[in-house]
Scaffold this motif. Sequence first.
Motif: not given
Length: 437
Positions: A90, A117-118, A120-121, A125, A128, A253, A372
Amino acid sequence: MTTPASAVSGHPTASPPPGTGRCPANAGGSAVPLSGPGFHTEPHAVYRAMRSEHGPVVPVELPGGVPAWLVIGYRELHQVTSNGELFPRDVGLWNQWGNIPEDWPLLPMVGRPMPSVYFTAGAEHRRHAAMVGQALEEVEHFELRRDCEELADRLVDGFCRRGTADLIADFAVPLPVLVLARLVGFPDADGPRIAEVLGDLADGGPGAQEAHLRFAESMRRLLASRRAMPGNDVTSRMLAYAGEFTDEEYVLDLMAITAAGHLTTADWIGNSLRLMLTDDQFAVALTGGRHSVAEAMNEVLWEEGPTQILAGRWAARDTRLGGRGIRAGDMLLLGLGAANADPHIRQHLSASGGPSGQRGNSAHLAFSHGEYRCPFPAQEIAEIIARTGIEVLLDRLPDLELSVPVAELVRRQSAFLRGMTALPVRFAPVRPTGVPS
């Protein structure tokens, strides 16, 4: 990409409160500059020196005097990536936003909070990741291999009569993007254009921002095309997913899928071919059959992983890691390459599998780890592209050899990514596929 973080996530971009503007990475003036030729010539020697002086968590300094922590211990990195609550991805938590200029060179890599998708947390996340993961899981591997073989043959046909080639520019770089472009739904005719855009992005030069805009526009056109006429592709499956996403989210995305899979897969191919051409033991392993190719490529992820350093994680609260005091909002860089070379994990592998115990062991961190990490379906796709490409190349041109001394080979000038800028070879000229003798 230029939207202020506060407009997306609610995290302030103004100067942080007094006392939080600098993380303790520079305390005592012992921070290691995260730059210099050692990172792309002898990175393992750099990591050994770091480990000897600082231990598993190293205070480092990024361009512009920006402080961060580089996690190079395997256990410590596993701890960070396993705890998404304490160390989320984040970037909005970063305590350095007040010190980061708009033109900071690493800003595109570090990113700002945005609905992809990359970047976000937490729950966002996962929302996504569920959509992207399902779309990638439905990729049919037999068809993917067939596409890889066809496109790899097409690339080899482009230079096989010459008897010389640059395996990076002529093969390793274009193959993944051509496959990925077809995978997400672009017509083959658009593949070279997407490859050019991604090349401009990867260079990080003055044209990178304009390339990013062209990349986004290409994805918007693709999205509109697949909404009007769905097909058997990743974009159509994302649109059919049972969840509500905005066009911006779909576009971001799709950009993440394509960009993240492009250069890393290209470098996996390039690093594997370099070892084959410069290391006799590795060459025997790589040319020993399909099973050996898979094992040899796995060893590349231990020794020459494409992503050496990954940004990043941010501490959600004050904590301790590897004997260091980490403050809320500090950035932690994931030293994937250094962690894979950690003597503690190497001793364990040697004890369990001999000197080359890592060859058949997939506990490397080349794809990161935890919530992640690179999604498993994406890892499978990258492996199929790289492995199939190498198999086609070796089948078509079995007598490849370097056309320059090993000492003249140059790596990308980056502490973060490990790959070759060129790989000149020579071979006996052959006919293109389909051309009778």
